[in-house]
Design an enzyme around this catalytic site. Structure first.
Site, PDB file in Angstrom:
ATOM      1  CD  GLU A 443      -3.903  72.498  60.457  1.00 30.71           C
ATOM      2  OE1 GLU A 443      -3.715  71.737  61.424  1.00 30.71           O
ATOM      3  OE2 GLU A 443      -3.752  73.711  60.511  1.00 30.71           O
ATOM      4  CD  GLU A 518      -6.982  77.294  60.805  1.00 32.62           C
ATOM      5  OE1 GLU A 518      -5.917  77.504  61.442  1.00 32.62           O
ATOM      6  OE2 GLU A 518      -7.507  76.172  60.722  1.00 32.62           O
TER       7      GLU A 518
END
Length: 1015
Positions: A443, A518
């Site tokens: 991220e 994820e």
């Protein structure tokens, strides 16, 4: 302030550190090296222990030369540790937002710091001494005997200093370290975790000869048929040295040996015919023993090849599936300072629950981790110490996140820092076969900085794949910069919808394997959609699996209540202003590593074998393992139940099933005289392993052969003392109530509530408070988005309006018919219902609710009846999905059967209270005590029996704050909406929502009295 400000200078990452190298521990002799434990090496000098420590709330307050001044006023702190665990500073949890102003490279001037000091002695003047710090958050300065040695950052990587020239022989040497809470590198370390500081991993010296091996790179190459292997070793020496080497197979038999000429660098190769290959199911390790100068180094070697072919990820030519988790270093007492015992505990739990892969989110784990995974058999995505999603909130408007995401990734000023972090990850763990994939970070957006990093990895290591989910967050649309992603080998996304997965996997233009770095966010009660994702993983060859977010709840142990209950703190519990609440409580295990029902659910979803039934009555067993046959790994036992009662069991002589293949098996089944028949196949470990005992249960399948309702059979078995069914019922009516009297019961029905206010049977109360209609559940963490709509719709404050009640009295029964609606203050009715209660002469009650739901409102959390029973009615028996809590989309860890429990044992004690402990797919329920019970039955219903009301669970922030109800709280539901994973994932799938516009709920209540049952 006495230290130079390197911590806000992006051009200064490390001073005085050694070049990166592979992790290894040199040893004095071969026996030390072969032993495999670094503490066995006489060249390894551990400096852990109690160090002197002084904390400053700002680095500007350091007024003395603490690198060489006495430390009489210092405290003591253990190393490794985080200083927040010892009362210094305070804990803080933020997910995305930086805990300081976004103004890189600057950090707050009030920058907390800690001064550490210890002493050690050395006695070999001919040796060189290398000081290693395996983890320091966030940056640190080092002095030895008052002399500045160096500076380093990158919290989760090893920094090594040659301190030989600073040492005193046969005297105490003083080591001083100043650690700062923040530095410019903190902008790259915005991981979703509790923010802690200090020397949190091991500190040690390596005593080495003047000339020694500095670095080595070990690669394995396999022939196309995987029948021949070659080990290639390149090395760099400090000095011209020969390398003597021996190769031992997994059985410790020497299979090859040789030596090189003296050189400061070189390479050699070893050919191995028919090598035993390494994979997570068969972690075969060879040992390469190097004798270089005066040192021995043992390097485990695994023959394996990871590749991509036609969009499918292959290991040794076989498609593999990641049954993975994301794992942080986390302990409720020690914080980040986890040791090898903690790592082994996590790996043991993972193996117990069929997990085979770990993503080291979002930084390299301890150097010991990869070695354990090599030996025990786990796949690793080794992730670099990078996350900077805090840029997304830099304007204070999260709506700008897409535009802001690549801010750092596209800024050349950060390129050196980002590439450095990736290099430190790759070079340290490059010789571990368990590492199949390098991850550039998490991220942090996409741009030139990560292009450079990815390209460096591909040039440096051609034996592994490169991953980075930040590829999704570049400048412009994905298609605009897709060509810049050429060095990424996987298409990685987080938390996609099922439709998005289907779209990618079915598009022949997509050539990269699809991976979920994820998914199924395991926050609180959840995840609820694991099976749905697993079905797609099994369906699409180019879908190589996923990694659950995440392994453990992050919390801080804050002591115990007077009755001994542990108190765990999360964001907002430490006096911090900026925090993200309990979003860190999102693990498959609780902070103390107690498995949650979510972990049990995941375990059985990813079980090694599955069974299906053919139309001819045979059973098809499918081996989902990637490398081992069933005969090598497990055996199968079975249990046959009739009406939930065990009537047969045994073991199956199952023929061997090779990986990814199926076999048909016939099992003779008994005739069923009852209403329900089921067989449960249980998969058990054939032979003990290092982590699991022989016979350990790996999972199960249940096949329902006859799906009737055994309620009438069970009710007859209970043989209660009941009144006659033809007993006449007396009816008394006034403006508000209808009172009904039978031979041994008295019920009072509220015409204002549309249900019973009082129920007495055999002169014993069955209700402690009036019955009520119920649509509210204490929001789960996965309800965090929809709960706002629920509360705006008034579901949490519902009121009933009864329009009229009609009474139909017969000779043996009385029927009460009420028209009602469910609404809330300022809200129009969202449910309307025609309710019919039929009371029989023996006191039994049948209920029929024909309801309609206003589609303008969001789906309902649940719909049913809530009863407050006397507290002593706390024994439960039910036929439904148990023994774990079970829901519409979360019941794979449970099976259909008869289960018994005390009410308090049905409670799943989530740290943040929420809906828990319900049971799905029920046919009957008995709840009561030794004198009285209620027997409730329906064709299919959900129930929840608890010591806590939904209001209490909704209101309280921590489980230790909960106050028990003075009643037994019983909810009987037509349906409970599913759980899902919307805390950080897609919305709950429609098939799991209670969104029917019309539904019919029918159930029966039979009061039971046991007082005279034996007469």
């Amino acid at each position: 302030m006495l230290i130079e400000n390197f911590y806000e200078d992006r051009s200064v990452l490390h001073i005085g550190t050694e070049p990166n190298r592979a992790y290894y521990i040199p040893c004095e002799d071969a026996s030390e090296a072969i032993d495999g434990f670094r503490e066995s090496s006489s060249r390894f000098i551990l400096l852990n222990g109690d160090w002197k420590f002084k904390y400053f709330d700002s680095v500007r307050k350091i007024a003395l030369n603490y690198e060489d001044e006495p430390c009489d006023d210092f405290d003591t702190i253990p190393v490794p540790s985080v200083w927040q665990a010892y009362g210094y500073d305070k804990n803080q949890y933020t997910n995305i937002r930086y805990p300081f102003p976004y103004d890189p490279p600057y950090v707050p001037e009030e920058n907390p710091c800690g001064v550490y000091r210890t002493e050690f002695s050395v006695s070999d003047p001919e040796s060189r001494y290398y000081l290693n710090f395996e983890g320091v958050d966030s940056c640190f300065y080092v002095w030895v005997n008052g002399n500045f040695v160096g500076y380093s950052q990158v919290s989760h990587s090893t920094s090594e200093f040659d301190i030989t020239s600073f040492l005193k022989e046969d005297e105490q040497n003083t080591l001083t370290v100043i650690v700062l809470k923040w530095c410019d590198g903190s902008y790259l370390e915005d991981q979703d975790k509790l923010r802690m500081s200090g020397i949190f991993r091991d500190v040690y010296l390596l005593r080495r000869p003047q000339e020694h091996l500095r670095d080595l790179t070990v690669k394995t190459v396999l022939s196309d048929s995987f029948t021949k292997g070659t080990i290639t070793v390149s090395y760099e020496n400090r000095g011209a040295l020969a390398v003597h080497w021996s190769l031992f197979d997994p059985d410790e038999k020497k299979v090859a040996s040789g030596e090189t000429s003296e050189s400061d660098q070189g390479s050699f190769s070893v050919e191995v015919p028919s090598p035993l290959l390494w994979n997570a199911e068969q972690p075969n390790l060879y040992t390469l023993l190097l004798h270089v100068g005066e040192e021995y180094i043992a390097q485990p070697v695994g023959f394996r090849e990871v590749s991509v072919k036609n969009g499918v990820l292959l290991l040794n030519g076989q498609p593999i599936t990641f049954r993975g988790v994301n794992r942080h270093d986390s302990d409720p007492v020690k914080g980040y300072a986890v040791d090898e015992e903690d790592l082994l505990r996590d790996l043991t739990l993972m193996r117990q629950h069929n997990i085979n892969a770990i993503r080291t989110s979002h930084y390299p784990n301890s150097p010991l981790m990869a070695g354990l995974c090599d030996r025990l058999g786990f796949y690793l995505i080794s992730e670099s110490d990078i996350e900077c999603h805090g840029v997304c909130t830099a304007t204070g408007n999260f709506a700008d996140y897409k535009k802001l995401y690549p801010t750092i990734a596209t800024d050349p000023a950060w390129a050196e820092s980002i590439v450095d972090r990736v290099q430190r990850n790759v070079i340290r763990d490059k010789n571990h076969p368990s590492v199949l994939i390098w991850s550039l970070g998490n991220e942090a957006g996409w741009g030139t900085c990560f292009e450079q990093a990815a390209h460096w990895v591909k040039e440096y290591d051609d034996t592994r794949l490169v991953h980075y989910e930040g590829e999704n967050w570049g400048v412009g649309d994905y298609e605009d910069y897709k060509e810049t992603l050429r060095d990424l080998d996987l298409r990685s996304v987080m938390y996609p919808s099922l439709d998005m997965i289907r779209e990618y996997c079915e598009d022949p233009e997509n050539k990269k394997p699809f991976i979920l770095c994820e998914y199924i966010h395991a926050m609180g009660n959840g995840p609820g959609d694991a099976e749905d994702y697993w079905q797609l993983i099994q369906k699409y060859p180019n879908f190589c699996g996923g990694f659950v977010w995440e392994w453990c709840d992050h919390a801080v142990f804050m002591g115990r209540t007077p009755d001994g209950k542990p108190m765990y703190g999360y964001g907002g519990d430490f006096g911090e202003v900026l925090h993200d609440g309990n979003f860190c409580m999102d693990g498959l295990v609780y902070p103390d590593r107690t498995p949650s029902t979510g972990l049990e659910e995941y375990k059985n979803v990813i079980r090694p074998v599955r069974v299906y039934r053919n139309s001819d009555g045979s059973f098809v067993f499918q081996n989902l393992m990637d490398f081992v046959g069933t005969e090598e790994y497990l055996y199968v036992s079975y249990e046959i139940t009739e009406d939930g009662v065990l009537v047969g069991s045994g073991e199956i002589d199952l023929p061997d099933i090779r990986p990814h293949e199926s076999r048909t098996f016939f099992l003779e089944l008994p005739e069923c005289d009852g209403e329900a028949l089921a067989v449960r196949f249980i998969y058990q470990l054939k032979d003990a392993t290092e982590l699991l005992d022989k016979g350990y249960e790996l999972g199960f399948d249940q096949i329902i052969l006859k799906d009737g309702n055994p309620a009438s059979i069970r009710l007859s078995e209970l043989s209660p003392v009941q009144g006659a069914d033809d007993e006449e019922i007396a009816v008394y009516e006034d403006d508000d109530f209808v009172t009904l009297r039978g031979g041994n019961f008295r019920y009072r029905y509220s015409k204002l509530r549309g249900c019973f206010d009082e129920m007495t049977y055999d002169q014993k109360p069955l209700l402690a408070r009036p019955m009520e209609y119920n649509v509210w559940r204490a929001p789960t963490d996965n309800d965090r988005e929809i709960r706002i709509q629920w509360q705006n719709s008034g579901y949490d404050r519902a009121v009933i309006r009864c329009y009229e009640t009609d009474i139909y009295a017969g000779s043996e029964e009385v029927t009460l018919c009420t028209s009602l609606s469910v609404a809330a203050d300022s809200i129009r009715p969202f449910v309307r219902a025609e309710v019919q209660w039929t009371i029989h002469g023996d006191g039994n009650v049948d209920c029929s609710i024909q309801a309609t739901r206003d589609p303008a409102f969001p789906f309902l959390p649940r719909f049913g009846i809530r009863m407050m029973l006397p507290e002593k009615m706390n024994e439960v028996e039910y036929y439904g999905y148990g023994p774990n809590e079970s829901y519409l989309d979360k019941h794979r860890a449970s099976w259909l059967g008869v289960f018994g429990s005390k009410v308090e044992d049905l409670h799943e004690d989530y740290v943040k209270p929420q809906e828990n402990g319900s049971h799905y797919g029920c046919r009957y329920l008995t709840i009561g005590d030794e004198e009285t019970a209620l027997f409730i039955t329906a064709d299919d219903f959900s129930f929840n029996a608890s010591r806590y009301t939904a209001e209490e669970l909704t209101k309280k922030a921590h489980n230790y704050e909960l106050e028990k109800s003075p009643y037994t709280v019983l909810c009987i539901d037509y349906k409970m909406s599913g759980i899902g994973s919307n805390s950080c994932g897609p919305k709950l799938a429609k098939e799991y929502q209670l969104e029917e516009e019309a539904f019919d709920f029918r159930f029966s209540i039979a009061p039971l009295s046991f007082e005279n049952a034996d007469e």
